[in-house]
Design a protein around this motif. Structure first.
Motif, PDB file in Angstrom:
ATOM      1  N   GLU A  30      20.031 -40.705  80.053  1.00 18.79           N
ATOM      2  CA  GLU A  30      20.166 -39.258  81.026  1.00 18.79           C
ATOM      3  C   GLU A  30      21.065 -38.523  80.979  1.00 18.79           C
ATOM      4  O   GLU A  30      21.568 -38.081  79.403  1.00 18.79           O
ATOM      5  N   ARG A  31      20.379 -37.027  81.018  1.00 17.37           N
ATOM      6  CA  ARG A  31      21.283 -35.911  81.012  1.00 17.37           C
ATOM      7  C   ARG A  31      22.622 -35.483  82.256  1.00 17.37           C
ATOM      8  O   ARG A  31      21.747 -35.861  83.288  1.00 17.37           O
ATOM      9  N   GLY A  32      22.889 -34.324  81.622  1.00 23.57           N
ATOM     10  CA  GLY A  32      23.911 -34.017  83.275  1.00 23.57           C
ATOM     11  C   GLY A  32      25.430 -34.050  82.535  1.00 23.57           C
ATOM     12  O   GLY A  32      25.155 -35.039  82.031  1.00 23.57           O
ATOM     13  N   ASP A  33      25.723 -33.448  83.345  1.00 27.12           N
ATOM     14  CA  ASP A  33      27.534 -33.572  82.997  1.00 27.12           C
ATOM     15  C   ASP A  33      28.115 -33.923  84.735  1.00 27.12           C
ATOM     16  O   ASP A  33      28.931 -34.271  84.624  1.00 27.12           O
ATOM     17  N   THR A  34      26.717 -34.450  85.633  1.00 30.66           N
ATOM     18  CA  THR A  34      27.899 -34.543  86.928  1.00 30.66           C
ATOM     19  C   THR A  34      27.130 -36.047  87.370  1.00 30.66           C
ATOM     20  O   THR A  34      25.784 -36.248  87.191  1.00 30.66           O
ATOM     21  N   PRO A  35      27.485 -36.777  88.367  1.00 31.96           N
ATOM     22  CA  PRO A  35      26.328 -38.464  89.362  1.00 31.96           C
ATOM     23  C   PRO A  35      25.083 -37.913  89.558  1.00 31.96           C
ATOM     24  O   PRO A  35      23.775 -38.066  89.418  1.00 31.96           O
ATOM     25  N   GLU A  36      25.186 -36.876  90.122  1.00 23.12           N
ATOM     26  CA  GLU A  36      24.024 -35.908  90.395  1.00 23.12           C
ATOM     27  C   GLU A  36      23.283 -35.654  89.925  1.00 23.12           C
ATOM     28  O   GLU A  36      21.797 -35.774  90.213  1.00 23.12           O
ATOM     29  N   GLN A  37      23.459 -35.160  88.724  1.00 24.11           N
ATOM     30  CA  GLN A  37      22.606 -34.522  87.770  1.00 24.11           C
ATOM     31  C   GLN A  37      22.045 -35.808  87.062  1.00 24.11           C
ATOM     32  O   GLN A  37      20.816 -36.307  86.919  1.00 24.11           O
ATOM     33  N   GLU A  38      22.922 -37.212  86.516  1.00 19.00           N
ATOM     34  CA  GLU A  38      22.136 -37.784  86.168  1.00 19.00           C
ATOM     35  C   GLU A  38      21.211 -38.915  86.815  1.00 19.00           C
ATOM     36  O   GLU A  38      20.563 -39.365  85.981  1.00 19.00           O
ATOM     37  N   TYR A  39      21.650 -39.376  88.525  1.00 20.10           N
ATOM     38  CA  TYR A  39      20.562 -39.850  88.645  1.00 20.10           C
ATOM     39  C   TYR A  39      19.703 -39.247  89.678  1.00 20.10           C
ATOM     40  O   TYR A  39      18.777 -40.133  90.321  1.00 20.10           O
ATOM     41  N   ALA A  40      19.569 -38.396  89.540  1.00 20.21           N
ATOM     42  CA  ALA A  40      18.427 -37.236  89.589  1.00 20.21           C
ATOM     43  C   ALA A  40      16.868 -37.470  89.803  1.00 20.21           C
ATOM     44  O   ALA A  40      16.819 -38.196  88.546  1.00 20.21           O
ATOM     45  N   PRO A  41      15.932 -37.267  90.076  1.00 21.36           N
ATOM     46  CA  PRO A  41      14.843 -38.134  89.396  1.00 21.36           C
ATOM     47  C   PRO A  41      14.603 -37.238  88.431  1.00 21.36           C
ATOM     48  O   PRO A  41      14.238 -36.264  88.017  1.00 21.36           O
ATOM     49  N   GLY A  77       2.613 -45.359  97.828  1.00 21.30           N
ATOM     50  CA  GLY A  77       1.505 -44.711  97.079  1.00 21.30           C
ATOM     51  C   GLY A  77       1.763 -45.222  95.755  1.00 21.30           C
ATOM     52  O   GLY A  77       2.714 -45.969  95.224  1.00 21.30           O
ATOM     53  N   PRO A  78       0.910 -44.853  94.677  1.00 19.55           N
ATOM     54  CA  PRO A  78       0.650 -45.262  93.853  1.00 19.55           C
ATOM     55  C   PRO A  78       1.129 -44.524  92.736  1.00 19.55           C
ATOM     56  O   PRO A  78       1.652 -45.202  91.409  1.00 19.55           O
ATOM     57  N   VAL A  79       2.349 -43.357  93.288  1.00 18.87           N
ATOM     58  CA  VAL A  79       3.006 -42.522  91.918  1.00 18.87           C
ATOM     59  C   VAL A  79       4.587 -42.353  92.715  1.00 18.87           C
ATOM     60  O   VAL A  79       4.648 -41.913  93.968  1.00 18.87           O
ATOM     61  N   ALA A  80       5.478 -42.599  92.232  1.00 17.94           N
ATOM     62  CA  ALA A  80       6.135 -41.923  92.615  1.00 17.94           C
ATOM     63  C   ALA A  80       7.278 -41.664  90.948  1.00 17.94           C
ATOM     64  O   ALA A  80       7.577 -41.812  90.337  1.00 17.94           O
ATOM     65  N   ARG A  81       8.852 -41.178  91.796  1.00 18.92           N
ATOM     66  CA  ARG A  81       9.619 -40.493  91.071  1.00 18.92           C
ATOM     67  C   ARG A  81      10.675 -41.086  90.864  1.00 18.92           C
ATOM     68  O   ARG A  81      11.263 -41.308  92.050  1.00 18.92           O
ATOM     69  N   VAL A  82      11.221 -41.203  89.692  1.00 17.65           N
ATOM     70  CA  VAL A  82      12.757 -42.130  89.358  1.00 17.65           C
ATOM     71  C   VAL A  82      13.548 -41.731  88.718  1.00 17.65           C
ATOM     72  O   VAL A  82      14.062 -40.848  87.616  1.00 17.65           O
ATOM     73  N   ASN A  83      15.172 -41.724  88.892  1.00 15.33           N
ATOM     74  CA  ASN A  83      15.589 -41.679  87.773  1.00 15.33           C
ATOM     75  C   ASN A  83      15.713 -43.012  86.584  1.00 15.33           C
ATOM     76  O   ASN A  83      14.766 -43.047  86.098  1.00 15.33           O
ATOM     77  N   SER A  84      16.395 -42.192  85.542  1.00 15.16           N
ATOM     78  CA  SER A  84      16.242 -42.667  84.397  1.00 15.16           C
ATOM     79  C   SER A  84      17.420 -42.132  83.124  1.00 15.16           C
ATOM     80  O   SER A  84      17.448 -40.941  82.725  1.00 15.16           O
ATOM     81  N   LEU A  85      18.030 -43.763  83.066  1.00 18.29           N
ATOM     82  CA  LEU A  85      19.440 -43.910  82.397  1.00 18.29           C
ATOM     83  C   LEU A  85      19.360 -45.031  81.084  1.00 18.29           C
ATOM     84  O   LEU A  85      20.242 -45.246  81.443  1.00 18.29           O
ATOM     85  N   HIS A  86      18.317 -45.258  80.476  1.00 18.02           N
ATOM     86  CA  HIS A  86      18.358 -45.944  79.460  1.00 18.02           C
ATOM     87  C   HIS A  86      17.964 -45.290  78.225  1.00 18.02           C
ATOM     88  O   HIS A  86      16.953 -44.988  77.895  1.00 18.02           O
ATOM     89  N   GLY A  87      19.031 -46.347  77.309  1.00 21.11           N
ATOM     90  CA  GLY A  87      18.453 -46.257  75.547  1.00 21.11           C
ATOM     91  C   GLY A  87      17.096 -46.759  74.976  1.00 21.11           C
ATOM     92  O   GLY A  87      17.056 -46.761  74.106  1.00 21.11           O
ATOM     93  N   GLN A  88      17.264 -48.483  76.171  1.00 17.30           N
ATOM     94  CA  GLN A  88      17.283 -49.171  75.211  1.00 17.30           C
ATOM     95  C   GLN A  88      15.855 -49.430  76.710  1.00 17.30           C
ATOM     96  O   GLN A  88      15.378 -49.380  77.372  1.00 17.30           O
ATOM     97  N   GLY A  89      14.557 -50.096  76.047  1.00 16.39           N
ATOM     98  CA  GLY A  89      13.891 -50.184  77.243  1.00 16.39           C
ATOM     99  C   GLY A  89      12.762 -51.882  76.227  1.00 16.39           C
ATOM    100  O   GLY A  89      12.842 -52.354  75.485  1.00 16.39           O
TER     101      GLY A  89
END
Length: 259
Positions: A144-155, A173-185
């Motif tokens: 995650e990036r940003g100092d607020t939840p709105e920034q962290e959970y933004a696409p 559709g075949p493509v979407a934008r999502v948020n990203s808040l993980h260090g493992q995968g």
């Protein structure tokens, strides 16, 4: 007569909080609200549930949602040593949820995994994880990036959705934008899981269980965040809710679904 609410079990996190490290059992508010608002079900907890309790408890609920968490799945469950002792772990949650995943699959209980829950499903079924995605050559920094939840959970980035998959249908559709808040995968995908979304770097971002008796999907991003404001996120939870209602109808009627 008004039918009873559908019940979705959300397992608790185990934390020690405050100056005296007091034990707490916690559930993130946003997950409970997503179940209520976008899956049209009642979130429930069994705070002290253990794996031995699963046969009785799963008969009381209509679905299971495995939430995200600050903690990581202990790497011993996929044959590795702890790479960074500073990162939080939750072995008590692992002991329940890894068994819970397998029980849901066996009994056809609708199952949705989010972030840590996505990783739990993969590990429970025999897959492995990257403990530090951003340390793997060729992979992006998904934290995650940003100092607020709105920034962290933004696409944060796009995902490519598998053609013909339910995930593609939910996204429209075949493509979407999502948020990203993980260090493992996901490193090695478990047998029986089909990847249905990939990040631009190739990291698996969503999967479904092939041949599942009922809804069994998971995503690495966070569709619970203000789900009603995001049609794609709402569609994932709505589909889960539909499966939950089907499970309730069969549970209350006493019928059983055969494999």
């Amino acid at each position: 007569m008004t039918p009873p609410p559908c019940l979705v079990w959300l397992p608790a996190d185990h934390r020690q909080l405050g100056p005296h490290a007091t034990p707490y059992l916690l559930l993130g508010d946003k997950y409970a609200r997503a179940v209520r608002d976008c899956a049209a079900a009642q979130p429930v907890m069994f705070p002290l549930a253990a794996a031995d309790d699963l046969p009785g408890l799963l008969g009381l609920v209509d679905g299971v949602l495995l939430t995200g968490s600050p903690s990581n799945v202990h790497p011993s469950h996929f044959g590795q040593e702890v790479a960074n002792p500073a990162l939080p772990l939750d072995p008590a949650r692992d002991a329940l949820t890894l068994a819970l995943v397998r029980a849901c699959v066996e009994q056809g209980v609708p199952l949705l995994g989010i972030c840590r829950g996505f990783q739990e499903i993969n590990v429970a079924l025999g897959g492995s994880l990257h403990q530090t995605v951003h340390g793997v050559p060729g992979l992006m920094d998904h934290r995650e990036r940003g100092d607020t939840p709105e920034q962290e959970y933004a696409p944060s980035h796009e995902v490519r959705l598998a053609p013909g998959s339910a995930m593609e249908a939910w996204a429209g559709g075949p493509v979407a934008r999502v948020n990203s808040l993980h260090g493992q995968g996901v490193d090695r995908l478990a047998p029986g899981l089909r990847a249905t979304a990939h990040a631009p770097d190739g990291l698996v971002e969503a999967f479904e269980l092939e041949g599942a008796r009922r809804f069994a999907c998971a995503v690495q991003w966070h569709p619970e965040w203000r789900c009603a404001e995001h049609p794609f996120y709402a569609a994932i939870l709505s589909a889960f809710g539909a499966a939950v209602r089907q499970r309730q109808a069969e549970r209350l009627s006493g019928s059983r679904t055969t494999p």
